[in-house]
Scaffold this motif. Sequence first.
Motif, PDB file in Angstrom:
ATOM      1  N   LEU A  71     -17.168 -13.899  -5.030  1.00  0.00           N
ATOM      2  CA  LEU A  71     -17.180 -15.318  -4.685  1.00  0.00           C
ATOM      3  C   LEU A  71     -18.383 -15.655  -3.815  1.00  0.00           C
ATOM      4  O   LEU A  71     -19.048 -16.682  -4.000  1.00  0.00           O
ATOM      5  CB  LEU A  71     -15.883 -15.693  -3.972  1.00  0.00           C
ATOM      6  CG  LEU A  71     -14.623 -15.716  -4.841  1.00  0.00           C
ATOM      7  CD1 LEU A  71     -13.388 -15.948  -3.981  1.00  0.00           C
ATOM      8  CD2 LEU A  71     -14.715 -16.767  -5.935  1.00  0.00           C
ATOM      9  N   ASN A  72     -18.691 -14.769  -2.880  1.00  0.00           N
ATOM     10  CA  ASN A  72     -19.871 -14.987  -2.032  1.00  0.00           C
ATOM     11  C   ASN A  72     -21.152 -14.915  -2.853  1.00  0.00           C
ATOM     12  O   ASN A  72     -22.119 -15.638  -2.580  1.00  0.00           O
ATOM     13  CB  ASN A  72     -19.907 -13.957  -0.896  1.00  0.00           C
ATOM     14  CG  ASN A  72     -20.028 -14.613   0.469  1.00  0.00           C
ATOM     15  OD1 ASN A  72     -20.324 -15.805   0.568  1.00  0.00           O
ATOM     16  ND2 ASN A  72     -19.794 -13.855   1.506  1.00  0.00           N
ATOM     17  N   SER A  73     -21.172 -14.055  -3.872  1.00  0.00           N
ATOM     18  CA  SER A  73     -22.346 -13.962  -4.745  1.00  0.00           C
ATOM     19  C   SER A  73     -22.612 -15.293  -5.431  1.00  0.00           C
ATOM     20  O   SER A  73     -23.766 -15.719  -5.554  1.00  0.00           O
ATOM     21  CB  SER A  73     -22.134 -12.865  -5.794  1.00  0.00           C
ATOM     22  OG  SER A  73     -21.979 -11.601  -5.191  1.00  0.00           O
ATOM     23  N   ILE A  74     -21.545 -15.963  -5.871  1.00  0.00           N
ATOM     24  CA  ILE A  74     -21.708 -17.260  -6.532  1.00  0.00           C
ATOM     25  C   ILE A  74     -22.145 -18.326  -5.526  1.00  0.00           C
ATOM     26  O   ILE A  74     -23.020 -19.145  -5.819  1.00  0.00           O
ATOM     27  CB  ILE A  74     -20.404 -17.672  -7.234  1.00  0.00           C
ATOM     28  CG1 ILE A  74     -20.053 -16.674  -8.334  1.00  0.00           C
ATOM     29  CG2 ILE A  74     -20.542 -19.082  -7.829  1.00  0.00           C
ATOM     30  CD1 ILE A  74     -18.729 -16.925  -9.003  1.00  0.00           C
ATOM     31  N   LEU A  75     -21.542 -18.306  -4.345  1.00  0.00           N
ATOM     32  CA  LEU A  75     -21.926 -19.300  -3.331  1.00  0.00           C
ATOM     33  C   LEU A  75     -23.404 -19.208  -3.002  1.00  0.00           C
ATOM     34  O   LEU A  75     -24.059 -20.222  -2.721  1.00  0.00           O
ATOM     35  CB  LEU A  75     -21.099 -19.102  -2.057  1.00  0.00           C
ATOM     36  CG  LEU A  75     -19.606 -19.435  -2.150  1.00  0.00           C
ATOM     37  CD1 LEU A  75     -18.943 -19.245  -0.784  1.00  0.00           C
ATOM     38  CD2 LEU A  75     -19.364 -20.854  -2.652  1.00  0.00           C
ATOM     39  N   PRO A 159     -22.940 -22.179   5.336  1.00  0.00           N
ATOM     40  CA  PRO A 159     -23.139 -20.909   6.054  1.00  0.00           C
ATOM     41  C   PRO A 159     -21.840 -20.391   6.662  1.00  0.00           C
ATOM     42  O   PRO A 159     -21.579 -19.182   6.642  1.00  0.00           O
ATOM     43  CB  PRO A 159     -24.158 -21.283   7.134  1.00  0.00           C
ATOM     44  CG  PRO A 159     -24.935 -22.419   6.540  1.00  0.00           C
ATOM     45  CD  PRO A 159     -23.922 -23.200   5.753  1.00  0.00           C
ATOM     46  N   ARG A 160     -20.993 -21.290   7.161  1.00  0.00           N
ATOM     47  CA  ARG A 160     -19.738 -20.859   7.791  1.00  0.00           C
ATOM     48  C   ARG A 160     -18.773 -20.273   6.770  1.00  0.00           C
ATOM     49  O   ARG A 160     -18.172 -19.219   7.006  1.00  0.00           O
ATOM     50  CB  ARG A 160     -19.079 -22.035   8.521  1.00  0.00           C
ATOM     51  CG  ARG A 160     -17.850 -21.623   9.332  1.00  0.00           C
ATOM     52  CD  ARG A 160     -17.358 -22.753  10.193  1.00  0.00           C
ATOM     53  NE  ARG A 160     -16.817 -23.862   9.398  1.00  0.00           N
ATOM     54  CZ  ARG A 160     -16.359 -24.997   9.945  1.00  0.00           C
ATOM     55  NH1 ARG A 160     -16.391 -25.167  11.248  1.00  0.00           N
ATOM     56  NH2 ARG A 160     -15.895 -25.956   9.164  1.00  0.00           N
ATOM     57  N   SER A 161     -18.628 -20.942   5.617  1.00  0.00           N
ATOM     58  CA  SER A 161     -17.682 -20.427   4.610  1.00  0.00           C
ATOM     59  C   SER A 161     -18.156 -19.091   4.056  1.00  0.00           C
ATOM     60  O   SER A 161     -17.329 -18.210   3.760  1.00  0.00           O
ATOM     61  CB  SER A 161     -17.500 -21.448   3.484  1.00  0.00           C
ATOM     62  OG  SER A 161     -18.696 -21.652   2.770  1.00  0.00           O
ATOM     63  N   ARG A 162     -19.467 -18.913   3.927  1.00  0.00           N
ATOM     64  CA  ARG A 162     -19.975 -17.628   3.433  1.00  0.00           C
ATOM     65  C   ARG A 162     -19.698 -16.510   4.437  1.00  0.00           C
ATOM     66  O   ARG A 162     -19.375 -15.380   4.051  1.00  0.00           O
ATOM     67  CB  ARG A 162     -21.470 -17.724   3.123  1.00  0.00           C
ATOM     68  CG  ARG A 162     -21.780 -18.648   1.941  1.00  0.00           C
ATOM     69  CD  ARG A 162     -23.209 -18.509   1.450  1.00  0.00           C
ATOM     70  NE  ARG A 162     -24.186 -18.950   2.428  1.00  0.00           N
ATOM     71  CZ  ARG A 162     -24.643 -20.196   2.538  1.00  0.00           C
ATOM     72  NH1 ARG A 162     -24.170 -21.156   1.738  1.00  0.00           N
ATOM     73  NH2 ARG A 162     -25.557 -20.510   3.435  1.00  0.00           N
ATOM     74  N   LEU A 163     -19.794 -16.824   5.718  1.00  0.00           N
ATOM     75  CA  LEU A 163     -19.476 -15.837   6.740  1.00  0.00           C
ATOM     76  C   LEU A 163     -17.980 -15.523   6.753  1.00  0.00           C
ATOM     77  O   LEU A 163     -17.572 -14.369   6.958  1.00  0.00           O
ATOM     78  CB  LEU A 163     -19.935 -16.325   8.119  1.00  0.00           C
ATOM     79  CG  LEU A 163     -21.453 -16.307   8.349  1.00  0.00           C
ATOM     80  CD1 LEU A 163     -21.807 -17.065   9.621  1.00  0.00           C
ATOM     81  CD2 LEU A 163     -21.976 -14.878   8.421  1.00  0.00           C
TER      82      LEU A 163
END
Length: 230
Positions: A71-75, A159-163
Amino acid sequence: IKMNLHCCSFASESFYEVQKKQKNSFLKLGFKPQQIHLYNPEKLNNQFFDSFPKASEINRYGWFAFKPFFLNSILNEIEDNDVLIYLDANDKPLEGLQSYILKTFKKNQDLDILAPSTNYPNFNFLSNFHKNNLSIELLISSLLNCQPEAGALIIRNSPRSRLILNAWYQITLLHAYELEKYNELKTRWDQETLFILSRIYKSIKLESWFLYKLKGQGLRSFIKFENFRT
């Protein structure tokens, strides 16, 4: 601020045909091909397998550590403030899903992750590792609050959701190493780790299952779970 919607799912080889059916459902709802991100194990990179070399389909690719990782890869590929919809490959999106998501995220600018709750306490599907190692506060909360349904996640890219997703990945990875020792099969691996983060950050909203049953409100109204399961 402009907010585009994207959708995604993850499927091993045995679920490829189901994933295609789900893709057609997203296309019928108006999603463009470039907004649909289909992932499979081959797209998990060396970084993932270096972190958990034993990851395989048998252990659900690191006891579901793959989920926050991909999911982070897509974000990282889409624009900030865009919203990513994740559904398990068996689930069918229904008419009205996009409108509900846009309305909810525009109304709450501090919302990072939206997910429906299950109808059972988090404690019901808690691994022995977590039962023995979580704080008293989290164990009490696990008795009083329902576990999230990690098969349907809506994530605002920032940036916050990715963290937060990275933190979810690290906690799930820690859990995966412990599960390898005890080979526990009856827990909800990704859901119980997401629950921990939902108790820390209020920007993770878990919608009430009971409110859905009483009033028909929430994400569950726009998803037909297990629709494509044969």
